[in-house]
Design an enzyme around this catalytic site. Structure first.
Site, mmCIF file in Angstrom:
data_model
loop_
_atom_site.group_PDB
_atom_site.id
_atom_site.type_symbol
_atom_site.label_atom_id
_atom_site.label_comp_id
_atom_site.label_asym_id
_atom_site.label_seq_id
_atom_site.Cartn_x
_atom_site.Cartn_y
_atom_site.Cartn_z
ATOM 1 N N ASP A 92 0.861 -1.184 0.000
ATOM 2 C CA ASP A 92 0.000 0.000 0.000
ATOM 3 C C ASP A 92 0.894 1.230 0.000
ATOM 4 O O ASP A 92 2.007 1.185 -0.501
ATOM 5 C CB ASP A 92 -0.966 -0.029 1.191
ATOM 6 C CG ASP A 92 -2.288 0.681 0.886
ATOM 7 O OD1 ASP A 92 -2.249 1.846 0.452
ATOM 8 O OD2 ASP A 92 -3.343 0.072 1.083
ATOM 9 N N SER A 95 5.112 -0.189 -4.077
ATOM 10 C CA SER A 95 4.215 0.467 -3.125
ATOM 11 C C SER A 95 3.093 1.143 -3.888
ATOM 12 O O SER A 95 2.986 0.985 -5.106
ATOM 13 C CB SER A 95 4.987 1.508 -2.298
ATOM 14 O OG SER A 95 5.305 2.632 -3.104
ATOM 15 N N HIS A 96 2.280 1.918 -3.186
ATOM 16 C CA HIS A 96 1.303 2.801 -3.813
ATOM 17 C C HIS A 96 1.775 4.242 -3.737
ATOM 18 O O HIS A 96 0.969 5.165 -3.837
ATOM 19 C CB HIS A 96 -0.067 2.650 -3.154
ATOM 20 C CG HIS A 96 -0.721 1.326 -3.414
ATOM 21 N ND1 HIS A 96 -2.002 1.033 -2.976
ATOM 22 C CD2 HIS A 96 -0.277 0.219 -4.056
ATOM 23 C CE1 HIS A 96 -2.314 -0.211 -3.342
ATOM 24 N NE2 HIS A 96 -1.278 -0.723 -3.995
ATOM 25 N N GLY A 97 3.063 4.447 -3.511
ATOM 26 C CA GLY A 97 3.641 5.773 -3.553
ATOM 27 C C GLY A 97 3.537 6.526 -2.245
ATOM 28 O O GLY A 97 3.204 5.978 -1.191
#
Length: 500
Positions: free
Chosen positions: A308, A330-332
């Protein structure tokens, strides 16, 4: 003779009296003035799900470490939180246990901890905590070459100044939901509550044993090759700091959390340095570092890869400095989500610089729900290297976790957002720049400078998306972004309208 003897006694008494007066100065002791500081507010922290799954905001649901002393240390002198970088401790190891005398180091094995990965060592950790908390510069030590299993626990303060929790071995919770004690909270594992001037460090590992939690059939999430996989129910956050101040977290390896790896809420003065945080790319809701209602934060020189957000910044955060961080997969790095359930969210003065984001679903993201209130202002992203990232730069004011969300007129106001020297490659499945702003509350004062993003594979996507977004390009952007509107919208937002 009697007269002469009396005169001699009087002379001797007089001489001794003068001699004692000369020694008075030698009995004076210099006392250092203790520093004073600003304590953390004790108002309740509102629950706001920033990623996909909220974590309980009350520490009382865990099993408290009993016997915490009533001593309340005087915190340090406050510095005005006017500019970034924030006011945080500068030395990652201000209370290095190697500088402490042996009588202030409390090895958990001396309190009965077995450390074989099977025995329950919770009671030993609570006893060691109580002892270390009660002495100045106390150190609770989990030594290397041991694997300690402990159950959900709240470690409460206040403790005497200079307190250190040093993990050189391995700490882990019970293995999965079936092994979790029924009486324990399933929302959090280790909670550090009402502490000031605490250091959490070491060369060891915090192993979250998250695999069985990720497989619970409560919430679907994306799997490989377009498949859908189950996700977490009330899965525990691994480490949580709550209502604490002047914290240092450094050196540790934190892995495989059931949910968020590390969470800070209601805190002030946080330094995070040289951490390694890791979990699989498809592990749901495993944010690396999440902060909310927390101010004066520095996050430096850390490696974060998870399923995430690498770092997520929730409502109530201000003066956050992030530098030297590598994210991926990741999701940044995300600000939000904000404004869920028509709530107010205020975020200001956030700086991200000299970072690498790679193999991630998002790069630099601001996400808000329709119907929210408040503002996001004073955000700077500078010197960011992208490597095969989808949605490299994204502002999404239509964030929604289902298809049932309705259009609403109010929104969190997004303004003063700066992107400089953002370069690298993007995944061509999505445009690299996406500004989707509210129909009624435009995004304003967006600045782009030296933004150069090229496709990792395939052809250049030359249609960045903008909706009701206003700003300027200080240099030509690659790909060109002609949809960003100049000037100001016809309807100017009053800052007082948003209560931040």
């Amino acid at each position: 003779m009697a007269i002469i003897r009396g005169i001699l006694i009087l002379l001797i008494t007089t001489i001794l009296s003068f001699d004692n007066l000369g020694n008075v100065e030698g009995r004076f002791h210099y006392h250092k003035r203790q520093k004073k500081g600003s304590p953390v507010s004790e108002s309740p922290v509102s629950e706001s799900p920033v990623s996909d799954s909220p974590v309980s905001d009350s520490p009382v649901s865990g099993s408290p470490a009993s016997g915490s002393p009533a001593y309340s240390p005087e915190p340090e002198d406050p510095s005005p939180p006017s500019v970034v970088p924030p006011t945080v401790p500068s030395d990652p190891y201000p209370n290095d246990p190697r500088k402490s005398s042996s009588d202030s180091v409390f090895d958990v094995t001396s309190f009965g901890a077995v450390g074989d990965g099977t025995a329950d060592d919770t009671a030993a950790f609570r006893a060691a905590w109580k002892a270390a908390c009660a002495v100045e510069s106390g150190v609770i030590l989990a030594p290397k070459d041991y694997c300690f299993k402990i159950t959900s626990t709240i470690f409460s303060g206040p403790c005497k100044p200079g307190f250190v929790f040093q993990v050189d071995g391995t700490l882990m919770p019970p293995d999965g939901p079936d092994s979790w004690p029924k009486a324990d909270s399933r929302m959090q594992w280790l909670v550090f509550y009402k502490l000031d001037q605490m250091t959490f460090n070491g060369t060891g590992t915090i192993e979250g044993n998250g695999q069985q939690w990720w497989e619970l059939p409560c919430k679907p999430h994306r799997g490989p090759n377009g498949s859908t996989l189950p996700g977490p129910c009330n899965s525990p956050a691994l480490i949580r700091f709550f209502m604490s101040s002047n914290l240092v977290v450094s050196g540790l390896s934190i892995k495989n959390s059931p949910q968020f790896h590390m969470k800070f809420d209601g805190c002030e003065g946080v330094l995070i340095d040289n951490l390694s945080i890791s979990s699989p790319k498809l592990s749901p809701n495993t944010d690396g570092i999440h902060i909310e209602n927390t101010k004066e934060v520095g996050i430096y020189n850390s490696m974060i890869g998870n399923g995430d957000d690498c770092i997520s910044i929730g409502p109530g955060c201000a003066n956050v400095d992030i530098e030297g961080v590598t994210c991926g997969p990741s999701h940044g790095i995300s600000i939000g989500s904000l404004g869920v359930h028509n709530s107010q969210a205020c975020v200001s003065n956030i700086t991200v610089r000299n970072a690498i984001i790679k193999e991630s679903d998002n790069g630099l993201r601001i996400k808000t729900w329709q119907g929210g209130m408040g503002s996001v202002t004073g955000i700077s992203f500078e010197n960011i290297q992208m490597e095969n990232v989808r949605n490299c730069i994204i502002i999404d004011q239509y964030y929604c976790m289902s298809k049932a969300c309705l259009n609403q007129t109010s929104a969190v106001y997004v303004t003063d957002i700066y992107f400089k020297n953002i370069k690298g490659t993007y995944d061509v499945r999505n445009p690299p720049i996406h500004f989707a702003c509210s129909d009624t509350v435009a995004c304003t004062n967006i600045t782009l400078s030296e933004v150069e993003l090229l496709p990792q594979e395939g052809e250049l996507v030359d249609d960045p998306f903008c909706w009701n977004a206003y700003g300027i390009q200080e240099t030509l952007t690659i790909p060109p972004i002609n949809c960003l509107q100049d000037g100001e919208p016809q309807r100017i937002v009053e800052s007082s309208q948003y209560g931040c």
